[in-house]
Design a protein around this motif. Structure first.
Motif, PDB file in Angstrom:
ATOM      1  N   ALA A 252       0.826  -1.219   0.000  1.00 65.61           N
ATOM      2  CA  ALA A 252       0.000   0.000   0.000  1.00 65.61           C
ATOM      3  C   ALA A 252       0.857   1.265   0.000  1.00 65.61           C
ATOM      4  CB  ALA A 252      -0.934  -0.004   1.212  1.00 65.61           C
ATOM      5  N   GLY A 253       2.162   1.124   0.375  1.00 65.94           N
ATOM      6  CA  GLY A 253       3.069   2.267   0.291  1.00 65.94           C
ATOM      7  C   GLY A 253       3.355   2.981   1.600  1.00 65.94           C
ATOM      8  N   VAL A 254       3.226   2.270   2.743  1.00 66.15           N
ATOM      9  CA  VAL A 254       3.540   2.928   4.015  1.00 66.15           C
ATOM     10  C   VAL A 254       5.039   3.201   4.110  1.00 66.15           C
ATOM     11  CG1 VAL A 254       1.603   1.745   5.128  1.00 66.15           C
ATOM     12  CG2 VAL A 254       3.932   0.832   5.384  1.00 66.15           C
ATOM     13  N   ASP A 255       5.425   4.061   5.040  1.00 67.51           N
ATOM     14  CA  ASP A 255       6.835   4.459   5.194  1.00 67.51           C
ATOM     15  C   ASP A 255       7.583   3.624   6.219  1.00 67.51           C
ATOM     16  OD1 ASP A 255       6.976   7.021   3.525  1.00 67.51           O
ATOM     17  OD2 ASP A 255       5.171   7.298   4.728  1.00 67.51           O
ATOM     18  N   THR A 256       6.882   3.232   7.303  1.00 68.73           N
ATOM     19  CA  THR A 256       7.557   2.449   8.342  1.00 68.73           C
ATOM     20  C   THR A 256       6.666   1.285   8.765  1.00 68.73           C
ATOM     21  OG1 THR A 256       6.686   3.763  10.208  1.00 68.73           O
ATOM     22  CG2 THR A 256       8.754   4.494   9.250  1.00 68.73           C
ATOM     23  N   ILE A 257       7.327   0.152   9.028  1.00 66.38           N
ATOM     24  CA  ILE A 257       6.652  -1.016   9.611  1.00 66.38           C
ATOM     25  C   ILE A 257       7.074  -1.074  11.075  1.00 66.38           C
ATOM     26  CG2 ILE A 257       6.551  -3.538   9.642  1.00 66.38           C
ATOM     27  CD1 ILE A 257       5.056  -2.425   7.258  1.00 66.38           C
ATOM     28  N   ALA A 275      14.407  -2.488  -1.056  1.00 65.51           N
ATOM     29  CA  ALA A 275      14.462  -1.842  -2.366  1.00 65.51           C
ATOM     30  C   ALA A 275      13.703  -0.514  -2.355  1.00 65.51           C
ATOM     31  CB  ALA A 275      13.876  -2.775  -3.427  1.00 65.51           C
ATOM     32  N   ARG A 276      12.567  -0.479  -1.642  1.00 64.82           N
ATOM     33  CA  ARG A 276      11.738   0.726  -1.658  1.00 64.82           C
ATOM     34  C   ARG A 276      12.033   1.663  -0.505  1.00 64.82           C
ATOM     35  NH1 ARG A 276       5.812  -1.599  -2.994  1.00 64.82           N
ATOM     36  NH2 ARG A 276       5.274   0.387  -2.055  1.00 64.82           N
ATOM     37  N   GLY A 277      12.979   1.273   0.356  1.00 59.26           N
ATOM     38  CA  GLY A 277      13.334   2.155   1.470  1.00 59.26           C
ATOM     39  C   GLY A 277      12.240   2.260   2.512  1.00 59.26           C
ATOM     40  N   ILE A 319      17.628 -10.992   9.710  1.00 56.19           N
ATOM     41  CA  ILE A 319      17.394 -11.013   8.261  1.00 56.19           C
ATOM     42  C   ILE A 319      17.317  -9.590   7.699  1.00 56.19           C
ATOM     43  CG2 ILE A 319      15.540 -11.485   6.583  1.00 56.19           C
ATOM     44  CD1 ILE A 319      15.267 -14.235   7.855  1.00 56.19           C
ATOM     45  N   ALA A 320      16.658  -8.710   8.424  1.00 52.23           N
ATOM     46  CA  ALA A 320      16.562  -7.312   7.968  1.00 52.23           C
ATOM     47  C   ALA A 320      17.953  -6.689   7.868  1.00 52.23           C
ATOM     48  CB  ALA A 320      15.689  -6.511   8.934  1.00 52.23           C
ATOM     49  N   LEU A 321      18.778  -6.997   8.855  1.00 50.58           N
ATOM     50  CA  LEU A 321      20.154  -6.480   8.867  1.00 50.58           C
ATOM     51  C   LEU A 321      20.936  -7.017   7.673  1.00 50.58           C
ATOM     52  CD1 LEU A 321      21.641  -4.695  10.935  1.00 50.58           C
ATOM     53  CD2 LEU A 321      22.426  -6.783  12.069  1.00 50.58           C
ATOM     54  N   GLU A 322      20.779  -8.303   7.421  1.00 52.09           N
ATOM     55  CA  GLU A 322      21.519  -8.982   6.343  1.00 52.09           C
ATOM     56  C   GLU A 322      21.085  -8.461   4.972  1.00 52.09           C
ATOM     57  OE1 GLU A 322      21.400 -13.284   6.903  1.00 52.09           O
ATOM     58  OE2 GLU A 322      21.363 -13.479   4.703  1.00 52.09           O
ATOM     59  N   ILE A 323      19.783  -8.283   4.791  1.00 56.18           N
ATOM     60  CA  ILE A 323      19.249  -7.882   3.487  1.00 56.18           C
ATOM     61  C   ILE A 323      19.399  -6.386   3.236  1.00 56.18           C
ATOM     62  CG2 ILE A 323      17.044  -7.655   2.230  1.00 56.18           C
ATOM     63  CD1 ILE A 323      16.283 -10.366   3.236  1.00 56.18           C
ATOM     64  N   GLY A 324      19.521  -5.612   4.308  1.00 56.80           N
ATOM     65  CA  GLY A 324      19.680  -4.172   4.148  1.00 56.80           C
ATOM     66  C   GLY A 324      18.373  -3.398   4.239  1.00 56.80           C
ATOM     67  N   VAL A 325      17.393  -3.943   4.955  1.00 58.24           N
ATOM     68  CA  VAL A 325      16.188  -3.159   5.266  1.00 58.24           C
ATOM     69  C   VAL A 325      16.624  -2.023   6.188  1.00 58.24           C
ATOM     70  CG1 VAL A 325      13.925  -3.195   6.390  1.00 58.24           C
ATOM     71  CG2 VAL A 325      14.730  -5.224   5.138  1.00 58.24           C
ATOM     72  N   PRO A 326      16.286  -0.769   5.854  1.00 59.52           N
ATOM     73  CA  PRO A 326      16.695   0.302   6.777  1.00 59.52           C
ATOM     74  C   PRO A 326      16.018   0.125   8.137  1.00 59.52           C
ATOM     75  CG  PRO A 326      15.288   1.175   5.009  1.00 59.52           C
ATOM     76  CD  PRO A 326      15.566  -0.267   4.684  1.00 59.52           C
ATOM     77  N   ILE A 327      16.819   0.128   9.204  1.00 57.15           N
ATOM     78  CA  ILE A 327      16.306  -0.103  10.555  1.00 57.15           C
ATOM     79  C   ILE A 327      16.394   1.204  11.339  1.00 57.15           C
ATOM     80  CG2 ILE A 327      16.683  -1.328  12.735  1.00 57.15           C
ATOM     81  CD1 ILE A 327      17.729  -3.704  11.077  1.00 57.15           C
ATOM     82  N   ALA A 328      15.235   1.681  11.789  1.00 54.72           N
ATOM     83  CA  ALA A 328      15.178   2.905  12.598  1.00 54.72           C
ATOM     84  C   ALA A 328      14.788   2.520  14.020  1.00 54.72           C
ATOM     85  CB  ALA A 328      14.156   3.886  12.017  1.00 54.72           C
ATOM     86  N   MET A 329      15.455   3.128  14.992  1.00 50.61           N
ATOM     87  CA  MET A 329      15.240   2.743  16.383  1.00 50.61           C
ATOM     88  C   MET A 329      13.894   3.238  16.915  1.00 50.61           C
ATOM     89  SD  MET A 329      15.180   3.480  19.719  1.00 50.61           S
ATOM     90  CE  MET A 329      16.204   4.506  20.704  1.00 50.61           C
ATOM     91  N   GLY A 330      13.217   2.339  17.615  1.00 55.03           N
ATOM     92  CA  GLY A 330      11.983   2.706  18.300  1.00 55.03           C
ATOM     93  C   GLY A 330      11.774   1.736  19.446  1.00 55.03           C
ATOM     94  N   THR A 331      11.262   2.233  20.563  1.00 51.78           N
ATOM     95  CA  THR A 331      11.154   1.387  21.753  1.00 51.78           C
ATOM     96  C   THR A 331       9.738   0.921  22.047  1.00 51.78           C
ATOM     97  OG1 THR A 331      10.824   3.352  23.087  1.00 51.78           O
ATOM     98  CG2 THR A 331      13.080   2.510  22.917  1.00 51.78           C
TER      99      THR A 331
END
Ligand SMILES: [Zn+2]
Length: 417
Positions: A252-257, A275-277, A319-331
């Motif tokens: 659907a095009g959201v920015d963050t999961i 790929a889509r950031g 897996i996210a780290l390995e594939i290169g999914v951008p990871i943003a910190m949230g608690t």
């Protein structure tokens, strides 16, 4: 696309710092600029007014400039937490405060915001408040009544009709069908939202029969949310544990999961995010504290749901780290035993799952800023807003250094600590 909602936040920055044009030179044993680059040793930052003027191993400054010298310390950008709920304290069972008057709750919110700022977090994204009280909190900050981190606010969480909503009175705006979700999004924007938060799957902190793995909004509802938000210049954050809900939200095009617990079940979806950031906000601490609470009181059905998902969470992060999914910190600060001001514990958990300390700091500064659509904070670079923290020790060698009280915190050039 984001300039419209940024300008509102920038007005606040301007008002706070209008009379503040003095300069401060910070020098320390090391400097981490937040981009993911290795530490400089030594490090220096020159602040002028509300902006960073210069950054380097050494910086020239006038002799009469104010100086902050921490020879055994490290300078970083002000940290950013992409997922908090300032309305709630982090009690084992948040419902015990449900009947408290809103005046008391808003004072608690101010305390939570203050604790977060004093811990070195200069920007937070609040992904679900109660009864829109968070907009009053921001107004109080703008009027100079209280000090808070920069606030990126979602208002109420837009969700389908669900049992989870009844667990958190005032936090959800339930909506079913395309027309109703469009209205729900527009209501948040009208109230002052900077970002839209939606529920793409069930939640852990919901009554037992609601499962985090099950998808909630239909595809056409998700698409309507994203189109409506984007047209008004806002980003979209999707709460999603189960893979079907994650996949629908990404499409659907959201920015963050948010959470993303079961992402490891379909590597194709993770690759699409890379790929889509599309950012993953893992909130490791939330699940950890619900599964292994420090004390009694977490409802047993919620605890069981969290315990079941620990290994999913860890596999997804790796897996996210390995594939290169951008990871943003949230608690997800406010979930059981996940208290405001202790946000930096999340970095230790990220490092424990294989992220380098430098990358964990980037996830909590430059990457987090990108996830929020902001290019004026999150990096120590000349011209950006002077959100700067000085820590004792070397967080690139021991990430727990950011869990101790900072030696100095600057918010828009103003010294808070
Ligand atoms: Zn949350």
């Amino acid at each position: 696309m984001h300039s419209r909602h940024l300008s509102r936040v920038d007005c606040l920055d301007f008002a706070l710092t209008l009379s503040n044009t003095r300069a401060v030179l910070i020098t320390a044993g090391a400097l981490i600029d937040g981009t993911g680059a290795a530490a400089l040793r030594p490090g220096a930052v020159l602040i002028e007014g509300d902006r960073i003027r210069a950054v380097g191993t050494r910086v020239d400054a006038p002799a009469d400039v104010e100086r902050v010298e921490v020879p055994d310390g490290t300078i970083t950008p002000g940290l950013i937490d992409c997922h908090v709920h300032l309305s709630d304290a982090g009690l084992a069972d948040a419902s015990v405060q449900d009947r408290d008057p809103s005046g008391l709750r808003v004072l608690r919110m101010a305390d939570h915001a203050r604790r977060t700022l004093l811990a070195g977090f200069t920007t937070v994204r609040d992904l679900g408040g109660r009864d829109h009280l968070e907009f009053a909190l921001r107004r109080a900050a703008r009027e100079g009544l209280i000090r808070t981190p920069r606030l990126v606010l979602a208002g109420k969480i837009v969700s389908m009709t669900t049992a989870g909503a009844s667990s958190w009175p005032g936090m959800y705006r339930q909506a079913d069908g395309v027309n109703e979700v469009i209205k729900a999004v527009r209501e948040q924007v009208a109230a002052g939202a900077d970002v839209i938060k939606i529920m793409a799957t069930g939640a852990v902190l919901s009554p037992g029969h609601e499962q985090p793995s099950s998808a909630q909004f239909r595809r056409e509802e998700l698409k309507a949310v994203v189109e409506t938000a984007y047209a008004l210049g806002l980003r979209v954050a999707a709460h999603a544990h189960g893979i079907e809900g994650i996949a629908r939200a990404v499409q659907a095009g959201v920015d963050t999961i948010e959470h993303g617990t079961h992402l490891h079940e379909d590597v194709g979806v993770a690759k699409e995010m890379a790929a889509r950031g599309v950012f993953l906000v893992p909130t490791l601490k939330a699940l950890a504290r619900i599964a292994d609470p420090e004390g009694p009181g977490v409802p047993e059905d919620m605890r069981a749901k969290a315990q079941d998902r620990r290994s999913d969470r860890d596999r997804t992060f790796r897996i996210a780290l390995e594939i290169g999914v951008p990871i943003a910190m949230g608690t997800d600060a406010a979930t059981p035993f996940n208290r405001h001001g202790e946000n930096a514990e999340e970095l230790e958990l990220m490092v424990g799952l294989g992220m380098t300390p430098i990358a964990a700091i980037a996830a909590s500064s430059s990457v987090a800023a990108r996830a929020l659509g902001r290019d004026d904070v999150g990096v120590l670079r000349a011209g950006l807003l002077a959100d700067v923290v000085v820590w004792d020790g070397a967080p690139d060698q021991d990430i727990r250094a950011v869990q101790r009280a900072p030696r100095a915190v600057f918010l828009g050039g103003e010294r808070i600590v």
